[in-house]
Design a protein around this motif. Sequence first.
Motif, PDB file in Angstrom:
ATOM      1  N   GLN A   1       0.858  -1.195   0.000  1.00 33.92           N
ATOM      2  CA  GLN A   1       0.000   0.000   0.000  1.00 33.92           C
ATOM      3  C   GLN A   1       0.888   1.237   0.000  1.00 33.92           C
ATOM      4  OE1 GLN A   1      -2.039  -1.220   3.644  1.00 33.92           O
ATOM      5  NE2 GLN A   1      -3.940  -1.457   2.487  1.00 33.92           N
ATOM      6  N   LEU A   2       1.413   1.560  -1.163  1.00 33.27           N
ATOM      7  CA  LEU A   2       2.388   2.645  -1.275  1.00 33.27           C
ATOM      8  C   LEU A   2       1.846   3.980  -0.777  1.00 33.27           C
ATOM      9  CD1 LEU A   2       5.106   3.760  -2.261  1.00 33.27           C
ATOM     10  CD2 LEU A   2       4.085   4.036  -4.532  1.00 33.27           C
ATOM     11  N   ASN A   3       0.585   4.254  -1.051  1.00 31.67           N
ATOM     12  CA  ASN A   3       0.037   5.569  -0.726  1.00 31.67           C
ATOM     13  C   ASN A   3      -0.310   5.728   0.750  1.00 31.67           C
ATOM     14  OD1 ASN A   3      -0.771   8.190  -1.489  1.00 31.67           O
ATOM     15  ND2 ASN A   3      -2.909   7.561  -1.575  1.00 31.67           N
ATOM     16  N   ASN A   4      -0.294   4.649   1.506  1.00 34.21           N
ATOM     17  CA  ASN A   4      -0.640   4.711   2.926  1.00 34.21           C
ATOM     18  C   ASN A   4       0.632   4.757   3.754  1.00 34.21           C
ATOM     19  OD1 ASN A   4      -3.273   2.386   2.191  1.00 34.21           O
ATOM     20  ND2 ASN A   4      -3.407   4.598   2.327  1.00 34.21           N
ATOM     21  N   ARG A   5       0.935   5.934   4.274  1.00 34.40           N
ATOM     22  CA  ARG A   5       2.188   6.143   4.993  1.00 34.40           C
ATOM     23  C   ARG A   5       1.978   6.107   6.507  1.00 34.40           C
ATOM     24  NH1 ARG A   5       4.265   4.031   1.508  1.00 34.40           N
ATOM     25  NH2 ARG A   5       5.800   3.900   3.185  1.00 34.40           N
ATOM     26  N   ASP A   6       2.991   5.669   7.235  1.00 34.42           N
ATOM     27  CA  ASP A   6       2.976   5.704   8.694  1.00 34.42           C
ATOM     28  C   ASP A   6       3.579   7.032   9.135  1.00 34.42           C
ATOM     29  OD1 ASP A   6       2.977   5.316  11.371  1.00 34.42           O
ATOM     30  OD2 ASP A   6       4.265   3.538  11.374  1.00 34.42           O
TER      31      ASP A   6
ATOM     32  N   ASP B   1      -3.501  13.451  37.238  1.00 34.17           N
ATOM     33  CA  ASP B   1      -4.948  13.687  37.276  1.00 34.17           C
ATOM     34  C   ASP B   1      -5.550  14.030  35.922  1.00 34.17           C
ATOM     35  OD1 ASP B   1      -3.863  16.164  36.881  1.00 34.17           O
ATOM     36  OD2 ASP B   1      -4.888  17.142  38.547  1.00 34.17           O
ATOM     37  N   LYS B   2      -4.804  13.801  34.845  1.00 38.12           N
ATOM     38  CA  LYS B   2      -5.287  14.180  33.517  1.00 38.12           C
ATOM     39  C   LYS B   2      -6.131  13.074  32.885  1.00 38.12           C
ATOM     40  CE  LYS B   2      -3.327  18.181  33.711  1.00 38.12           C
ATOM     41  NZ  LYS B   2      -3.176  18.173  35.190  1.00 38.12           N
ATOM     42  N   VAL B   3      -7.263  13.501  32.314  1.00 37.59           N
ATOM     43  CA  VAL B   3      -8.167  12.598  31.598  1.00 37.59           C
ATOM     44  C   VAL B   3      -7.934  12.799  30.112  1.00 37.59           C
ATOM     45  CG1 VAL B   3     -10.572  11.978  31.174  1.00 37.59           C
ATOM     46  CG2 VAL B   3      -9.852  12.735  33.455  1.00 37.59           C
ATOM     47  N   MET B   4      -7.722  11.715  29.382  1.00 42.50           N
ATOM     48  CA  MET B   4      -7.360  11.862  27.972  1.00 42.50           C
ATOM     49  C   MET B   4      -7.945  10.751  27.124  1.00 42.50           C
ATOM     50  SD  MET B   4      -3.311  11.063  28.527  1.00 42.50           S
ATOM     51  CE  MET B   4      -2.912  11.693  26.917  1.00 42.50           C
ATOM     52  N   ARG B   5      -7.804  10.955  25.827  1.00 41.64           N
ATOM     53  CA  ARG B   5      -8.287  10.002  24.831  1.00 41.64           C
ATOM     54  C   ARG B   5      -7.165   9.796  23.821  1.00 41.64           C
ATOM     55  NH1 ARG B   5     -13.856   9.669  24.366  1.00 41.64           N
ATOM     56  NH2 ARG B   5     -14.145  11.856  24.888  1.00 41.64           N
ATOM     57  N   VAL B   6      -6.919   8.559  23.423  1.00 43.94           N
ATOM     58  CA  VAL B   6      -5.880   8.257  22.435  1.00 43.94           C
ATOM     59  C   VAL B   6      -6.568   7.861  21.131  1.00 43.94           C
ATOM     60  CG1 VAL B   6      -3.945   6.747  21.834  1.00 43.94           C
ATOM     61  CG2 VAL B   6      -4.227   7.544  24.201  1.00 43.94           C
ATOM     62  N   LEU B   7      -6.231   8.565  20.050  1.00 49.97           N
ATOM     63  CA  LEU B   7      -6.838   8.322  18.738  1.00 49.97           C
ATOM     64  C   LEU B   7      -5.758   7.892  17.756  1.00 49.97           C
ATOM     65  CD1 LEU B   7      -9.148  11.477  18.607  1.00 49.97           C
ATOM     66  CD2 LEU B   7      -9.773   9.164  19.338  1.00 49.97           C
ATOM     67  N   ALA B   8      -5.732   6.609  17.459  1.00 50.51           N
ATOM     68  CA  ALA B   8      -4.779   6.058  16.490  1.00 50.51           C
ATOM     69  C   ALA B   8      -5.563   5.681  15.242  1.00 50.51           C
ATOM     70  CB  ALA B   8      -4.061   4.845  17.071  1.00 50.51           C
ATOM     71  N   THR B   9      -5.320   6.380  14.140  1.00 51.04           N
ATOM     72  CA  THR B   9      -6.147   6.196  12.943  1.00 51.04           C
ATOM     73  C   THR B   9      -5.401   5.421  11.860  1.00 51.04           C
ATOM     74  OG1 THR B   9      -5.431   8.280  11.947  1.00 51.04           O
ATOM     75  CG2 THR B   9      -7.321   8.364  13.424  1.00 51.04           C
ATOM     76  N   SER B  10      -6.184   4.828  10.969  1.00 52.75           N
ATOM     77  CA  SER B  10      -5.629   4.095   9.830  1.00 52.75           C
ATOM     78  C   SER B  10      -6.518   4.318   8.611  1.00 52.75           C
ATOM     79  CB  SER B  10      -5.525   2.601  10.151  1.00 52.75           C
ATOM     80  OG  SER B  10      -6.794   2.055  10.434  1.00 52.75           O
ATOM     81  N   PRO B  11      -5.974   4.124   7.402  1.00 51.79           N
ATOM     82  CA  PRO B  11      -6.732   4.436   6.178  1.00 51.79           C
ATOM     83  C   PRO B  11      -7.934   3.534   5.921  1.00 51.79           C
ATOM     84  CG  PRO B  11      -4.363   4.368   5.756  1.00 51.79           C
ATOM     85  CD  PRO B  11      -4.571   3.779   7.108  1.00 51.79           C
ATOM     86  N   ASP B  12      -8.037   2.421   6.644  1.00 52.44           N
ATOM     87  CA  ASP B  12      -9.140   1.494   6.360  1.00 52.44           C
ATOM     88  C   ASP B  12     -10.438   1.863   7.075  1.00 52.44           C
ATOM     89  OD1 ASP B  12      -8.263   0.922   8.871  1.00 52.44           O
ATOM     90  OD2 ASP B  12      -8.053  -1.241   8.587  1.00 52.44           O
ATOM     91  N   ARG B  13     -10.474   3.011   7.761  1.00 53.29           N
ATOM     92  CA  ARG B  13     -11.714   3.451   8.395  1.00 53.29           C
ATOM     93  C   ARG B  13     -11.735   4.977   8.428  1.00 53.29           C
ATOM     94  NH1 ARG B  13      -8.389   1.662  12.760  1.00 53.29           N
ATOM     95  NH2 ARG B  13      -8.117   3.331  14.302  1.00 53.29           N
ATOM     96  N   ASP B  14     -12.910   5.545   8.716  1.00 57.26           N
ATOM     97  CA  ASP B  14     -13.020   6.998   8.806  1.00 57.26           C
ATOM     98  C   ASP B  14     -12.151   7.528   9.941  1.00 57.26           C
ATOM     99  OD1 ASP B  14     -14.752   7.186   6.697  1.00 57.26           O
ATOM    100  OD2 ASP B  14     -16.567   7.191   7.913  1.00 57.26           O
TER     101      ASP B  14
ATOM    102  N   ASN C   1      -3.002   8.411   5.677  1.00 57.85           N
ATOM    103  CA  ASN C   1      -1.921   8.089   6.601  1.00 57.85           C
ATOM    104  C   ASN C   1      -2.392   7.350   7.845  1.00 57.85           C
ATOM    105  OD1 ASN C   1      -0.139   9.418   4.924  1.00 57.85           O
ATOM    106  ND2 ASN C   1       0.077  11.212   6.226  1.00 57.85           N
ATOM    107  N   TYR C   2      -1.448   6.660   8.470  1.00 57.86           N
ATOM    108  CA  TYR C   2      -1.609   6.174   9.836  1.00 57.86           C
ATOM    109  C   TYR C   2      -1.131   7.307  10.740  1.00 57.86           C
ATOM    110  CZ  TYR C   2      -2.139   1.498   7.836  1.00 57.86           C
ATOM    111  OH  TYR C   2      -2.580   0.407   7.122  1.00 57.86           O
TER     112      TYR C   2
END
Length: 462
Positions: free
Chosen positions: A187-192, A282-295, A406-407
Amino acid sequence: MNNKRLTSFLAFLAFACVVASCKTLPDADTLPDSPAKATPAVATARGALQPKQAAQLLAKRWANASPDLKQLAVLEEQATGAPLIPGNKVTLLFDGPATMREMMAAARDAKSSINLETYIFDRDPIGLQFAELLVEKRRQGVVVNIIADGVGTLATPKEFFERMRAAGINVVIFNPVDPTKRPGKWQLNNRDHRKLMVVDGRIGFTGGINISETYANSSLFRSRKKPETVDSADVGWRDTHIRIEGPAVAALQYAFIDNWVHQDAGELPPAEYFPRLAPAGDKVMRVLATSPDRDSEIYKSLMVAMNEAKKSIHITSAYFVPDQQIVDSLIGAARRGVDVKLVLPGVSDHDLIKYAGQAFYDQLLAGGVKIYQLQVAVLHAKTAVIDGIWSTIGSANIDRRSFIHNYELNVVVLDPAFGQDMEAAFNEDLRSSKEITLEQWRHRPWKDRIREFMGRLAEYWI
Protein backbone atom coordinates in the motif's frame (compact mmCIF):
# COMPACT_ATOMS: atom_id res chain seq x y z
CA MET A 1 8.77 16.68 5.03
CA ASN A 2 11.56 18.46 3.15
CA ASN A 3 11.53 19.15 -0.59
CA LYS A 4 13.92 16.28 -1.40
CA ARG A 5 11.66 13.75 0.30
CA LEU A 6 8.56 15.32 -1.21
CA THR A 7 9.98 15.07 -4.75
CA SER A 8 10.77 11.39 -4.21
CA PHE A 9 7.36 10.78 -2.69
CA LEU A 10 5.47 12.40 -5.55
CA ALA A 11 7.53 10.50 -8.11
CA PHE A 12 6.64 7.17 -6.55
CA LEU A 13 3.01 8.23 -6.18
CA ALA A 14 2.58 9.24 -9.81
CA PHE A 15 1.03 5.98 -10.93
CA ALA A 16 -1.05 5.67 -7.75
CA CYS A 17 -2.69 9.01 -8.44
CA VAL A 18 -3.97 7.62 -11.73
CA VAL A 19 -5.23 4.23 -10.62
CA ALA A 20 -6.41 4.87 -7.05
CA SER A 21 -9.96 5.87 -6.29
CA CYS A 22 -10.51 8.97 -4.20
CA LYS A 23 -11.69 8.29 -0.68
CA THR A 24 -13.84 10.93 0.97
CA LEU A 25 -13.86 12.36 4.47
CA PRO A 26 -16.66 11.60 6.97
CA ASP A 27 -19.89 13.50 6.32
CA ALA A 28 -20.20 16.25 8.94
CA ASP A 29 -23.99 15.86 8.89
CA THR A 30 -23.62 12.37 10.38
CA LEU A 31 -21.63 13.57 13.42
CA PRO A 32 -23.55 13.58 16.73
CA ASP A 33 -24.94 16.92 17.90
CA SER A 34 -26.80 15.81 21.03
CA PRO A 35 -25.54 13.43 23.74
CA ALA A 36 -27.01 9.93 23.63
CA LYS A 37 -26.15 9.37 27.31
CA ALA A 38 -25.24 11.39 30.37
CA THR A 39 -21.71 10.16 31.10
CA PRO A 40 -18.83 9.27 28.74
CA ALA A 41 -17.16 5.85 28.95
CA VAL A 42 -14.08 5.73 31.18
CA ALA A 43 -11.49 2.96 30.79
CA THR A 44 -9.03 2.02 33.53
CA ALA A 45 -6.37 -0.67 33.96
CA ARG A 46 -9.05 -2.85 35.55
CA GLY A 47 -11.55 -2.34 32.75
CA ALA A 48 -14.39 0.06 31.97
CA LEU A 49 -16.05 1.81 34.89
CA GLN A 50 -19.77 1.59 35.51
CA PRO A 51 -21.62 4.83 34.57
CA LYS A 52 -22.05 5.83 38.23
CA GLN A 53 -18.35 5.27 38.98
CA ALA A 54 -17.35 7.13 35.82
CA ALA A 55 -19.56 10.08 36.76
CA GLN A 56 -18.03 10.24 40.25
CA LEU A 57 -14.47 10.12 38.91
CA LEU A 58 -15.10 12.81 36.30
CA ALA A 59 -16.88 15.03 38.82
CA LYS A 60 -13.74 14.92 40.93
CA ARG A 61 -11.33 15.47 38.01
CA TRP A 62 -13.45 18.20 36.40
CA ALA A 63 -14.63 19.97 39.56
CA ASN A 64 -13.72 23.39 38.18
CA ALA A 65 -14.77 22.77 34.58
CA SER A 66 -17.89 24.06 32.85
CA PRO A 67 -20.90 21.77 32.25
CA ASP A 68 -20.08 21.86 28.54
CA LEU A 69 -17.01 19.67 29.08
CA LYS A 70 -18.99 16.54 29.92
CA GLN A 71 -21.30 17.03 26.93
CA LEU A 72 -18.30 17.47 24.63
CA ALA A 73 -16.74 14.29 26.04
CA VAL A 74 -19.92 12.30 25.36
CA LEU A 75 -20.27 13.61 21.80
CA GLU A 76 -16.62 12.90 21.05
CA GLU A 77 -16.98 9.35 22.32
CA GLN A 78 -20.07 8.85 20.13
CA ALA A 79 -18.09 10.08 17.11
CA THR A 80 -14.84 8.19 17.72
CA GLY A 81 -15.70 5.18 19.85
CA ALA A 82 -12.61 5.84 21.98
CA PRO A 83 -13.07 5.91 25.78
CA LEU A 84 -11.62 8.42 28.21
CA ILE A 85 -8.56 7.25 30.18
CA PRO A 86 -8.04 8.92 33.57
CA GLY A 87 -5.05 9.10 35.90
CA ASN A 88 -2.34 10.39 33.59
CA LYS A 89 0.56 12.81 33.91
CA VAL A 90 1.17 14.80 30.72
CA THR A 91 4.09 17.09 29.97
CA LEU A 92 4.29 19.45 27.00
CA LEU A 93 7.62 19.40 25.18
CA PHE A 94 8.43 22.34 22.92
CA ASP A 95 10.68 21.87 19.90
CA GLY A 96 13.26 19.21 19.05
CA PRO A 97 16.01 19.77 21.62
CA ALA A 98 13.71 19.48 24.65
CA THR A 99 11.96 16.46 23.16
CA MET A 100 15.17 14.64 22.24
CA ARG A 101 16.59 15.19 25.71
CA GLU A 102 13.48 13.72 27.33
CA MET A 103 13.23 10.79 24.91
CA MET A 104 16.90 9.87 25.23
CA ALA A 105 16.78 10.17 29.02
CA ALA A 106 13.79 7.81 29.14
CA ALA A 107 15.50 5.39 26.75
CA ARG A 108 18.68 5.35 28.86
CA ASP A 109 16.63 4.28 31.87
CA ALA A 110 14.82 1.51 29.96
CA LYS A 111 14.85 -1.88 31.71
CA SER A 112 12.65 -4.04 29.50
CA SER A 113 11.64 -2.62 26.11
CA ILE A 114 11.75 0.38 23.78
CA ASN A 115 9.19 0.58 20.97
CA LEU A 116 9.84 3.41 18.49
CA GLU A 117 7.62 4.37 15.56
CA THR A 118 8.63 7.30 13.35
CA TYR A 119 8.07 8.72 9.90
CA ILE A 120 11.66 9.96 9.48
CA PHE A 121 14.79 8.42 11.01
CA ASP A 122 17.77 10.21 9.48
CA ARG A 123 21.40 9.15 9.56
CA ASP A 124 22.66 12.50 10.78
CA PRO A 125 24.18 13.57 14.12
CA ILE A 126 20.85 13.30 15.96
CA GLY A 127 19.86 10.06 14.27
CA LEU A 128 23.28 8.52 14.88
CA GLN A 129 23.21 9.53 18.53
CA PHE A 130 19.75 8.02 18.93
CA ALA A 131 20.76 4.84 17.11
CA GLU A 132 23.89 4.44 19.26
CA LEU A 133 21.77 4.73 22.39
CA LEU A 134 19.34 2.08 21.12
CA VAL A 135 22.20 -0.25 20.19
CA GLU A 136 23.70 0.17 23.66
CA LYS A 137 20.37 -0.59 25.32
CA ARG A 138 20.07 -3.72 23.21
CA ARG A 139 23.53 -4.80 24.39
CA GLN A 140 22.22 -4.39 27.93
CA GLY A 141 19.38 -6.82 27.18
CA VAL A 142 16.57 -4.35 26.48
CA VAL A 143 14.25 -5.39 23.63
CA VAL A 144 14.23 -2.67 20.95
CA ASN A 145 11.63 -2.63 18.16
CA ILE A 146 11.50 0.07 15.45
CA ILE A 147 8.91 0.91 12.80
CA ALA A 148 10.16 3.51 10.29
CA ASP A 149 8.17 4.65 7.27
CA GLY A 150 9.36 3.55 3.82
CA VAL A 151 8.92 6.95 2.18
CA GLY A 152 10.02 8.97 5.20
CA THR A 153 13.31 7.05 5.24
CA LEU A 154 13.97 7.07 1.48
CA ALA A 155 16.96 9.34 2.04
CA THR A 156 18.33 7.18 4.87
CA PRO A 157 21.01 4.67 3.76
CA LYS A 158 20.00 1.03 4.19
CA GLU A 159 23.26 0.40 6.00
CA PHE A 160 22.05 2.59 8.86
CA PHE A 161 19.19 0.19 9.65
CA GLU A 162 21.26 -2.92 8.83
CA ARG A 163 23.75 -1.93 11.53
CA MET A 164 20.94 -1.74 14.07
CA ARG A 165 19.58 -5.11 12.91
CA ALA A 166 23.05 -6.63 13.29
CA ALA A 167 23.06 -5.40 16.89
CA GLY A 168 19.84 -7.30 17.57
CA ILE A 169 17.33 -4.50 17.09
CA ASN A 170 14.12 -5.44 15.27
CA VAL A 171 13.49 -2.99 12.42
CA VAL A 172 10.41 -2.90 10.19
CA ILE A 173 10.27 -0.54 7.20
CA PHE A 174 6.60 0.38 6.95
CA ASN A 175 5.07 -0.09 3.47
CA PRO A 176 8.44 -0.06 1.67
CA VAL A 177 8.59 1.56 -1.75
CA ASP A 178 9.89 -1.70 -3.24
CA PRO A 179 6.85 -4.05 -3.34
CA THR A 180 9.10 -7.13 -3.14
CA LYS A 181 10.13 -6.03 0.36
CA ARG A 182 6.55 -6.06 1.68
CA PRO A 183 5.45 -9.55 2.74
CA GLY A 184 1.77 -8.57 2.95
CA LYS A 185 -0.45 -6.24 0.96
CA TRP A 186 1.55 -3.43 -0.67
CA GLN A 187 0.00 0.00 0.00
CA LEU A 188 2.39 2.65 -1.28
CA ASN A 189 0.04 5.57 -0.73
CA ASN A 190 -0.64 4.71 2.93
CA ARG A 191 2.19 6.14 4.99
CA ASP A 192 2.98 5.70 8.69
CA HIS A 193 3.13 9.33 9.81
CA ARG A 194 3.00 8.56 13.54
CA LYS A 195 5.72 9.68 15.94
CA LEU A 196 5.59 7.38 18.92
CA MET A 197 7.94 5.93 21.53
CA VAL A 198 6.99 3.72 24.47
CA VAL A 199 9.59 2.78 27.13
CA ASP A 200 9.01 -0.25 29.36
CA GLY A 201 5.29 0.09 28.66
CA ARG A 202 5.25 2.90 31.25
CA ILE A 203 6.39 6.12 29.55
CA GLY A 204 5.03 7.27 26.20
CA PHE A 205 5.95 10.05 23.79
CA THR A 206 4.01 11.30 20.79
CA GLY A 207 3.57 14.47 18.75
CA GLY A 208 5.08 15.96 15.62
CA ILE A 209 8.84 15.48 16.00
CA ASN A 210 10.82 13.03 13.86
CA ILE A 211 14.28 11.58 14.61
CA SER A 212 16.30 14.08 12.61
CA GLU A 213 18.83 16.88 13.01
CA THR A 214 16.31 19.09 11.21
CA TYR A 215 14.65 19.57 14.59
CA ALA A 216 17.91 20.27 16.45
CA ASN A 217 17.51 24.05 16.12
CA SER A 218 14.85 25.29 18.48
CA SER A 219 12.34 27.93 17.39
CA LEU A 220 14.20 31.20 17.05
CA PHE A 221 11.96 32.91 19.59
CA ARG A 222 12.70 30.14 22.12
CA SER A 223 16.45 30.22 21.48
CA ARG A 224 18.92 32.79 22.72
CA LYS A 225 19.84 33.91 19.23
CA LYS A 226 18.66 37.26 17.99
CA PRO A 227 16.72 37.30 14.69
CA GLU A 228 19.17 39.67 13.05
CA THR A 229 22.07 37.29 13.78
CA VAL A 230 20.50 34.23 12.16
CA ASP A 231 20.60 33.37 8.47
CA SER A 232 17.33 32.17 6.91
CA ALA A 233 18.91 28.76 6.30
CA ASP A 234 19.49 28.55 10.05
CA VAL A 235 15.90 29.17 11.07
CA GLY A 236 14.75 26.77 13.77
CA TRP A 237 11.70 24.53 13.77
CA ARG A 238 8.60 25.04 15.90
CA ASP A 239 7.10 21.75 16.98
CA THR A 240 5.31 20.14 19.89
CA HIS A 241 5.58 16.73 21.52
CA ILE A 242 4.08 15.28 24.68
CA ARG A 243 5.32 12.90 27.38
CA ILE A 244 2.71 10.67 29.03
CA GLU A 245 2.82 8.54 32.16
CA GLY A 246 -0.12 6.54 33.43
CA PRO A 247 -2.80 4.19 32.05
CA ALA A 248 -2.99 5.94 28.62
CA VAL A 249 0.47 4.60 27.81
CA ALA A 250 -1.10 1.17 27.28
CA ALA A 251 -3.19 2.62 24.44
CA LEU A 252 -0.03 4.00 22.82
CA GLN A 253 1.64 0.61 23.19
CA TYR A 254 -1.34 -1.13 21.62
CA ALA A 255 -1.19 1.26 18.64
CA PHE A 256 2.45 0.34 18.05
CA ILE A 257 1.86 -3.40 18.30
CA ASP A 258 -1.21 -3.19 16.07
CA ASN A 259 0.82 -1.55 13.31
CA TRP A 260 3.59 -4.10 13.75
CA VAL A 261 1.13 -6.95 13.31
CA HIS A 262 -0.54 -5.36 10.28
CA GLN A 263 2.85 -5.14 8.56
CA ASP A 264 3.13 -8.94 8.82
CA ALA A 265 6.39 -8.36 10.69
CA GLY A 266 6.23 -11.58 12.69
CA GLU A 267 6.04 -12.02 16.43
CA LEU A 268 7.46 -9.34 18.68
CA PRO A 269 10.22 -10.63 21.01
CA PRO A 270 8.95 -11.42 24.51
CA ALA A 271 8.89 -8.46 26.90
CA GLU A 272 6.59 -6.97 29.50
CA TYR A 273 4.85 -4.67 27.04
CA PHE A 274 1.75 -4.17 29.20
CA PRO A 275 2.70 -3.80 32.86
CA ARG A 276 -0.02 -2.80 35.31
CA LEU A 277 -0.14 0.99 35.21
CA ALA A 278 -1.11 2.84 38.35
CA PRO A 279 -2.45 6.40 38.13
CA ALA A 280 0.42 8.85 37.65
CA GLY A 281 -1.51 12.13 37.55
CA ASP A 282 -4.95 13.69 37.28
CA LYS A 283 -5.29 14.18 33.52
CA VAL A 284 -8.17 12.60 31.60
CA MET A 285 -7.36 11.86 27.97
CA ARG A 286 -8.29 10.00 24.83
CA VAL A 287 -5.88 8.26 22.44
CA LEU A 288 -6.84 8.32 18.74
CA ALA A 289 -4.78 6.06 16.49
CA THR A 290 -6.15 6.20 12.94
CA SER A 291 -5.63 4.10 9.83
CA PRO A 292 -6.73 4.44 6.18
CA ASP A 293 -9.14 1.49 6.36
CA ARG A 294 -11.71 3.45 8.39
CA ASP A 295 -13.02 7.00 8.81
CA SER A 296 -10.54 9.19 10.65
CA GLU A 297 -11.39 9.45 14.35
CA ILE A 298 -9.01 12.42 14.57
CA TYR A 299 -11.01 14.28 11.92
CA LYS A 300 -14.32 13.49 13.63
CA SER A 301 -12.95 14.48 17.03
CA LEU A 302 -11.76 17.85 15.71
CA MET A 303 -15.04 18.53 13.94
CA VAL A 304 -17.10 17.73 17.06
CA ALA A 305 -14.92 19.95 19.25
CA MET A 306 -15.09 22.87 16.80
CA ASN A 307 -18.84 22.53 16.36
CA GLU A 308 -19.30 22.55 20.16
CA ALA A 309 -16.94 25.50 20.77
CA LYS A 310 -18.43 28.27 22.89
CA LYS A 311 -15.53 30.68 23.46
CA SER A 312 -12.39 29.95 21.45
CA ILE A 313 -10.77 27.80 18.76
CA HIS A 314 -6.99 28.19 18.66
CA ILE A 315 -5.25 26.00 16.10
CA THR A 316 -1.57 25.68 15.24
CA SER A 317 -1.14 23.74 12.01
CA ALA A 318 2.01 23.04 10.02
CA TYR A 319 0.30 21.85 6.82
CA PHE A 320 -3.15 23.39 6.65
CA VAL A 321 -5.18 22.31 3.62
CA PRO A 322 -8.72 21.95 5.03
CA ASP A 323 -11.70 20.46 3.30
CA GLN A 324 -14.85 22.58 2.94
CA GLN A 325 -16.45 21.05 6.03
CA ILE A 326 -13.62 22.28 8.26
CA VAL A 327 -13.77 25.70 6.61
CA ASP A 328 -17.52 25.87 7.20
CA SER A 329 -17.10 24.79 10.82
CA LEU A 330 -14.48 27.47 11.51
CA ILE A 331 -16.55 30.19 9.85
CA GLY A 332 -19.71 29.02 11.61
CA ALA A 333 -17.93 29.24 14.96
CA ALA A 334 -16.61 32.74 14.20
CA ARG A 335 -20.11 33.93 13.23
CA ARG A 336 -21.59 32.74 16.52
CA GLY A 337 -19.02 34.80 18.42
CA VAL A 338 -16.26 32.25 19.02
CA ASP A 339 -12.70 33.64 18.93
CA VAL A 340 -11.22 31.65 16.03
CA LYS A 341 -7.49 32.07 15.50
CA LEU A 342 -5.15 30.04 13.30
CA VAL A 343 -1.36 30.08 13.52
CA LEU A 344 -0.10 28.86 10.14
CA PRO A 345 3.31 28.81 8.43
CA GLY A 346 5.04 32.01 7.40
CA VAL A 347 8.20 30.01 6.71
CA SER A 348 7.59 26.56 5.25
CA ASP A 349 9.64 23.55 4.20
CA HIS A 350 6.98 22.74 1.60
CA ASP A 351 5.73 25.59 -0.56
CA LEU A 352 3.16 23.54 -2.50
CA ILE A 353 1.25 22.65 0.67
CA LYS A 354 1.61 26.21 1.96
CA TYR A 355 0.03 27.67 -1.19
CA ALA A 356 -2.69 25.00 -1.29
CA GLY A 357 -3.71 26.08 2.21
CA GLN A 358 -3.52 29.76 1.38
CA ALA A 359 -6.16 29.21 -1.29
CA PHE A 360 -8.69 29.12 1.59
CA TYR A 361 -7.51 32.34 3.25
CA ASP A 362 -9.93 34.67 1.47
CA GLN A 363 -12.98 32.63 2.44
CA LEU A 364 -11.80 32.19 6.03
CA LEU A 365 -10.87 35.84 6.55
CA ALA A 366 -14.15 37.02 5.05
CA GLY A 367 -15.95 34.68 7.45
CA GLY A 368 -14.34 36.23 10.53
CA VAL A 369 -11.53 33.74 11.12
CA LYS A 370 -8.26 35.40 12.19
CA ILE A 371 -5.11 34.11 10.52
CA TYR A 372 -1.54 34.59 11.71
CA GLN A 373 1.64 33.43 10.01
CA LEU A 374 4.49 32.35 12.27
CA GLN A 375 7.74 34.17 11.46
CA VAL A 376 11.41 33.12 11.82
CA ALA A 377 10.59 29.46 12.44
CA VAL A 378 9.49 26.57 10.23
CA LEU A 379 6.15 25.54 11.70
CA HIS A 380 5.74 21.78 12.11
CA ALA A 381 3.42 21.57 15.15
CA LYS A 382 -0.04 20.02 14.93
CA THR A 383 -2.00 21.21 17.97
CA ALA A 384 -5.31 22.79 18.94
CA VAL A 385 -6.96 24.07 22.10
CA ILE A 386 -10.70 24.75 22.18
CA ASP A 387 -12.53 26.65 24.94
CA GLY A 388 -9.40 26.23 27.05
CA ILE A 389 -10.50 22.70 28.04
CA TRP A 390 -10.11 20.47 24.94
CA SER A 391 -6.55 20.06 23.65
CA THR A 392 -5.00 17.85 21.02
CA ILE A 393 -1.36 17.11 20.18
CA GLY A 394 -0.15 14.61 17.62
CA SER A 395 1.09 13.79 14.15
CA ALA A 396 -2.00 14.61 12.07
CA ASN A 397 -2.01 17.71 9.91
CA ILE A 398 -5.25 19.38 8.87
CA ASP A 399 -5.23 17.97 5.35
CA ARG A 400 -6.65 15.06 3.40
CA ARG A 401 -3.41 13.07 3.45
CA SER A 402 -3.46 12.89 7.24
CA PHE A 403 -7.18 12.20 7.49
CA ILE A 404 -7.54 9.75 4.60
CA HIS A 405 -4.25 8.13 3.60
CA ASN A 406 -1.92 8.09 6.60
CA TYR A 407 -1.61 6.17 9.84
CA GLU A 408 -1.70 8.97 12.44
CA LEU A 409 -1.82 9.30 16.20
CA ASN A 410 -3.21 12.18 18.27
CA VAL A 411 -4.02 12.44 21.95
CA VAL A 412 -6.88 14.54 23.29
CA VAL A 413 -6.56 15.95 26.81
CA LEU A 414 -9.78 17.14 28.45
CA ASP A 415 -8.51 19.29 31.30
CA PRO A 416 -8.75 23.03 32.10
CA ALA A 417 -5.28 23.23 33.71
CA PHE A 418 -3.61 21.57 30.74
CA GLY A 419 -5.68 23.80 28.48
CA GLN A 420 -4.11 26.83 30.17
CA ASP A 421 -0.64 25.47 29.30
CA MET A 422 -1.75 25.03 25.71
CA GLU A 423 -3.16 28.56 25.61
CA ALA A 424 0.13 29.95 26.96
CA ALA A 425 2.02 28.16 24.19
CA PHE A 426 -0.44 29.40 21.57
CA ASN A 427 -0.13 32.99 22.80
CA GLU A 428 3.65 32.75 22.61
CA ASP A 429 3.33 31.67 18.99
CA LEU A 430 0.97 34.58 18.36
CA ARG A 431 3.55 37.06 19.64
CA SER A 432 5.97 35.80 17.00
CA SER A 433 3.40 35.79 14.19
CA LYS A 434 2.13 38.35 11.72
CA GLU A 435 -1.61 38.81 11.29
CA ILE A 436 -3.00 38.53 7.77
CA THR A 437 -5.89 40.91 7.10
CA LEU A 438 -8.51 40.49 4.37
CA GLU A 439 -7.62 43.82 2.74
CA GLN A 440 -3.95 42.94 2.67
CA TRP A 441 -4.67 39.45 1.38
CA ARG A 442 -6.73 40.68 -1.54
CA HIS A 443 -3.76 42.71 -2.74
CA ARG A 444 -1.35 39.76 -2.89
CA PRO A 445 0.65 39.20 -6.11
CA TRP A 446 -0.89 37.34 -9.01
CA LYS A 447 1.98 34.85 -9.01
CA ASP A 448 0.90 33.76 -5.52
CA ARG A 449 -2.68 33.30 -6.75
CA ILE A 450 -1.41 31.03 -9.54
CA ARG A 451 0.61 29.00 -7.02
CA GLU A 452 -2.47 28.67 -4.85
CA PHE A 453 -4.47 27.42 -7.85
CA MET A 454 -1.81 24.83 -8.63
CA GLY A 455 -1.68 23.78 -4.99
CA ARG A 456 -5.45 23.26 -4.92
CA LEU A 457 -5.23 20.99 -7.97
CA ALA A 458 -2.83 18.69 -6.13
CA GLU A 459 -4.30 19.00 -2.61
CA TYR A 460 -5.75 15.48 -2.48
CA TRP A 461 -2.33 13.90 -2.92
CA ILE A 462 0.17 16.21 -1.24
